[in-house]
Enzyme design. Structure first.
Site, mmCIF file in Angstrom:
data_model
loop_
_atom_site.group_PDB
_atom_site.id
_atom_site.type_symbol
_atom_site.label_atom_id
_atom_site.label_comp_id
_atom_site.label_asym_id
_atom_site.label_seq_id
_atom_site.Cartn_x
_atom_site.Cartn_y
_atom_site.Cartn_z
ATOM 1 N N HIS A 4 0.828 -1.209 0.000
ATOM 2 C CA HIS A 4 0.000 0.000 0.000
ATOM 3 C C HIS A 4 0.865 1.262 0.000
ATOM 4 O O HIS A 4 0.532 2.242 -0.667
ATOM 5 C CB HIS A 4 -0.942 -0.011 1.211
ATOM 6 C CG HIS A 4 -1.901 1.134 1.226
ATOM 7 N ND1 HIS A 4 -2.900 1.274 0.297
ATOM 8 C CD2 HIS A 4 -1.995 2.198 2.056
ATOM 9 C CE1 HIS A 4 -3.584 2.375 0.567
ATOM 10 N NE2 HIS A 4 -3.054 2.957 1.622
ATOM 11 N N ARG B 204 12.265 15.120 9.489
ATOM 12 C CA ARG B 204 12.135 15.912 8.266
ATOM 13 C C ARG B 204 11.128 17.040 8.412
ATOM 14 O O ARG B 204 11.283 18.099 7.808
ATOM 15 C CB ARG B 204 11.744 15.007 7.103
ATOM 16 C CG ARG B 204 12.907 14.156 6.631
ATOM 17 C CD ARG B 204 12.453 12.974 5.799
ATOM 18 N NE ARG B 204 13.571 12.194 5.292
ATOM 19 C CZ ARG B 204 14.301 11.355 6.006
ATOM 20 N NH1 ARG B 204 14.046 11.186 7.287
ATOM 21 N NH2 ARG B 204 15.293 10.684 5.468
#
Length: 167
Positions: A97, A136
């Protein structure tokens, strides 16, 4: 500004104010990551004097669909924005997925951006772990949300430079 002759790279820290309106499309599947990304994107727009509006979607796969709807509305004169910033996060799981979401979200978002000539900054994080996502996304203006807003604003400047008249 488009440089027609070689020159020094532009110092992004001293970037000039810009009159632009940005559409933020936020995938809120990971709320804490989304909050960090939008914080950075908003901070960059405020720093540059750009205005913005926000629309939220459940996950990254919905981002290109909303961008396409916004592009159609813009073309029909129902809304006005100079560029868009996509904000979201996809964390690898145990199935394929992850690959489907990453590939389709990014492919179709860029397809809409290219066909509709919309400057898009991309902060759809594609990571293996939550820790990577936080690393991040955090940092406000210096995180990936701020980076994506800077990219979008820079693309708007480049697009406008092609239309400037030279004397």
């Amino acid at each position: 500004m488009i440089q027609k002759t070689p020159g020094a790279p532009r110092d992004e820290k001293s970037a000039a104010p810009i009159r632009a309106h940005i559409l933020f499309i936020e995938a809120r599947y990971y709320e804490d990551i989304a909050d960090l990304l939008i914080e950075g994107a908003i901070a960059e727009c405020k720093k540059r004097g750009a205005t913005y509006e926000r629309i939220t979607v459940p996950g990254a796969l919905e981002i290109p669909q909303v961008l396409a709807a916004a592009a159609d509305a813009r073309q029909a004169g129902r809304t006005a924005f100079d560029g868009a910033v996509a904000l979201g996060c996809v964390i690898r799981g145990e199935t394929s997925h992850y690959d489907i979401v990453c590939n389709n979200a990014n492919h179709w978002m860029m397809d809409v951006a290219m066909r509709q000539n919309i400057p898009v900054g991309n902060a759809i994080l594609t990571v293996d772990t939550r820790e990577q996502a936080v690393a991040r996304a955090e940092g406000g203006i210096t995180g990936k949300g701020g980076d994506a807003a800077r990219a979008c604003l820079r693309l708007i400047e480049a697009k406008r430079a092609f239309w400037e008249t030279t004397a």
